[in-house]
Design a protein around this motif. Structure first.
Motif, mmCIF file in Angstrom:
data_model
loop_
_atom_site.group_PDB
_atom_site.id
_atom_site.type_symbol
_atom_site.label_atom_id
_atom_site.label_comp_id
_atom_site.label_asym_id
_atom_site.label_seq_id
_atom_site.Cartn_x
_atom_site.Cartn_y
_atom_site.Cartn_z
ATOM 1 N N GLY A 1 0.810 -1.205 0.000
ATOM 2 C CA GLY A 1 0.000 0.000 0.000
ATOM 3 C C GLY A 1 0.846 1.257 0.000
ATOM 4 N N GLN A 2 2.164 1.071 -0.067
ATOM 5 C CA GLN A 2 3.106 2.191 -0.116
ATOM 6 C C GLN A 2 4.088 1.900 -1.230
ATOM 7 O OE1 GLN A 2 4.763 1.800 3.812
ATOM 8 N NE2 GLN A 2 3.094 2.916 4.789
ATOM 9 N N SER A 3 4.673 2.934 -1.783
ATOM 10 C CA SER A 3 5.653 2.758 -2.854
ATOM 11 C C SER A 3 6.848 1.955 -2.351
ATOM 12 C CB SER A 3 6.113 4.130 -3.350
ATOM 13 O OG SER A 3 7.146 3.981 -4.284
ATOM 14 N N ILE A 4 7.295 1.010 -3.167
ATOM 15 C CA ILE A 4 8.415 0.160 -2.759
ATOM 16 C C ILE A 4 9.759 0.878 -2.920
ATOM 17 C CG2 ILE A 4 8.844 -1.003 -4.965
ATOM 18 C CD1 ILE A 4 8.999 -3.654 -3.277
ATOM 19 N N GLY A 5 9.819 1.888 -3.792
ATOM 20 C CA GLY A 5 11.074 2.599 -4.052
ATOM 21 C C GLY A 5 11.722 3.188 -2.810
ATOM 22 N N PRO A 6 10.991 4.001 -2.039
ATOM 23 C CA PRO A 6 11.592 4.553 -0.818
ATOM 24 C C PRO A 6 12.000 3.466 0.182
ATOM 25 C CG PRO A 6 9.630 5.795 -1.411
ATOM 26 C CD PRO A 6 9.683 4.598 -2.318
ATOM 27 N N GLN A 7 11.252 2.353 0.206
ATOM 28 C CA GLN A 7 11.620 1.249 1.093
ATOM 29 C C GLN A 7 12.968 0.661 0.672
ATOM 30 O OE1 GLN A 7 8.304 -1.480 0.995
ATOM 31 N NE2 GLN A 7 6.962 -0.074 2.095
ATOM 32 N N ILE A 8 13.164 0.499 -0.631
ATOM 33 C CA ILE A 8 14.445 -0.017 -1.134
ATOM 34 C C ILE A 8 15.568 0.935 -0.745
ATOM 35 C CG2 ILE A 8 15.766 -0.510 -3.233
ATOM 36 C CD1 ILE A 8 13.093 -1.565 -4.454
ATOM 37 N N GLY A 9 15.303 2.245 -0.884
ATOM 38 C CA GLY A 9 16.301 3.249 -0.495
ATOM 39 C C GLY A 9 16.655 3.158 0.978
ATOM 40 N N SER A 10 15.643 2.969 1.828
ATOM 41 C CA SER A 10 15.900 2.836 3.267
ATOM 42 C C SER A 10 16.745 1.602 3.552
ATOM 43 C CB SER A 10 14.582 2.740 4.040
ATOM 44 O OG SER A 10 13.904 3.956 4.010
ATOM 45 N N LEU A 11 16.434 0.500 2.887
ATOM 46 C CA LEU A 11 17.192 -0.737 3.107
ATOM 47 C C LEU A 11 18.638 -0.613 2.634
ATOM 48 C CD1 LEU A 11 14.487 -3.361 2.103
ATOM 49 C CD2 LEU A 11 15.389 -2.938 4.406
ATOM 50 N N ASP B 1 8.013 -9.595 -1.183
ATOM 51 C CA ASP B 1 8.356 -8.813 -2.380
ATOM 52 C C ASP B 1 9.826 -8.402 -2.348
ATOM 53 O OD1 ASP B 1 5.717 -8.933 -3.282
ATOM 54 O OD2 ASP B 1 5.211 -6.900 -2.592
ATOM 55 N N HIS B 2 10.276 -7.935 -1.199
ATOM 56 C CA HIS B 2 11.680 -7.508 -1.074
ATOM 57 C C HIS B 2 12.634 -8.695 -1.200
ATOM 58 C CE1 HIS B 2 11.491 -3.196 -0.304
ATOM 59 N NE2 HIS B 2 10.347 -3.428 0.347
ATOM 60 N N THR C 1 16.265 -7.168 -2.328
ATOM 61 C CA THR C 1 16.571 -5.890 -1.684
ATOM 62 C C THR C 1 16.604 -6.018 -0.165
ATOM 63 O OG1 THR C 1 14.211 -5.326 -1.813
ATOM 64 C CG2 THR C 1 15.646 -4.490 -3.565
ATOM 65 N N LEU C 2 16.299 -7.223 0.329
ATOM 66 C CA LEU C 2 16.314 -7.500 1.768
ATOM 67 C C LEU C 2 17.065 -8.802 2.004
ATOM 68 C CD1 LEU C 2 15.320 -6.904 4.688
ATOM 69 C CD2 LEU C 2 13.242 -8.189 4.119
ATOM 70 N N ASP C 3 18.068 -8.729 2.864
ATOM 71 C CA ASP C 3 18.873 -9.905 3.211
ATOM 72 C C ASP C 3 18.559 -10.286 4.663
ATOM 73 O OD1 ASP C 3 20.811 -11.842 3.686
ATOM 74 O OD2 ASP C 3 22.499 -10.451 3.561
ATOM 75 N N LEU C 4 18.034 -11.488 4.837
ATOM 76 C CA LEU C 4 17.678 -11.948 6.183
ATOM 77 C C LEU C 4 18.687 -12.950 6.741
ATOM 78 C CD1 LEU C 4 13.812 -12.398 5.700
ATOM 79 C CD2 LEU C 4 15.068 -10.418 6.593
#
Length: 190
Positions: free
Chosen positions: A110-120, A136-137, A142-145
């Motif tokens: 429900g929010q743009s994924i672009g800024p989330q990628i930038g934060s990560l 999705d990440h 774009t997310l390493d667990l």
């Protein structure tokens, strides 16, 4: 009966001072029952009503373990809704005030994924979010667990009811097997 003092736990003095400044006078029953086990590194399944202090119970243990110099994701909090993920992240940030530079990132649909990628890209010690967006990440890499030492399933029963089974399995599979797992919920249906 008076509440058990947080000072009975092996928490750092700055954390205890922050708890006092936030108005935490003593542990709630769920905190008194779960925190000693969580701080000892045990996996925990806990049930308590909404508003009983579950978020603080798992947040204090997460913050106790965070290595500030490692900007990899060290804790993951899965929540069924964007609203709960945002609320939990806000409480984690309040409880983390005693430590500088603890990065908490919220990843929700429900929010743009672009800024989330930038934060990560700038690193995140603690990631909270909904299963669909976390997955999705993972798909986008774009997310390493791989460095997660604690996985929190907040309201896991609701996530299952909402149909997130496959997403949850994929996310859990992307975390190390030797991580600590904490499941907190207000209800546990049969």
């Amino acid at each position: 009966m008076p509440a058990t003092a947080f000072s009975t736990l092996h928490l750092k003095p700055p954390m205890l001072k922050n708890l006092v400044s936030l108005g935490y006078s003593g542990m709630t029953p769920i905190q008194a029952q779960s925190l000693p086990l969580i701080l000892a590194g045990k996996d925990v399944i806990a049930k308590a009503k909404t508003g009983s202090g579950k978020t603080a119970a798992f947040s204090l243990s997460l913050l106790d373990k965070i290595n500030q110099r490692d900007f990899g994701t060290q804790a993951l909090i899965l929540c069924p809704t964007r609203e709960l993920a945002t609320q939990v992240a806000g409480e984690v940030r309040r409880l983390a005030r005693y430590r500088q530079n603890i990065k908490v990132v919220v990843l929700c649909g429900g929010q743009s994924i672009g800024p989330q990628i930038g934060s990560l890209e700038h690193g995140a010690h603690i990631v909270g979010g909904t299963p669909g967006r976390i997955r999705d990440h993972l798909r986008k890499q774009t997310l390493d667990l791989s460095r997660v030492n604690c996985l929190v399933l907040d309201e896991a029963d609701r996530m299952l009811e909402m149909g997130f089974v496959e997403d949850m399995e994929a996310i859990i599979g992307a975390t190390p097997e030797d991580r600590q797992t904490l499941l907190f919920s207000a209800t546990f249906p049969d």
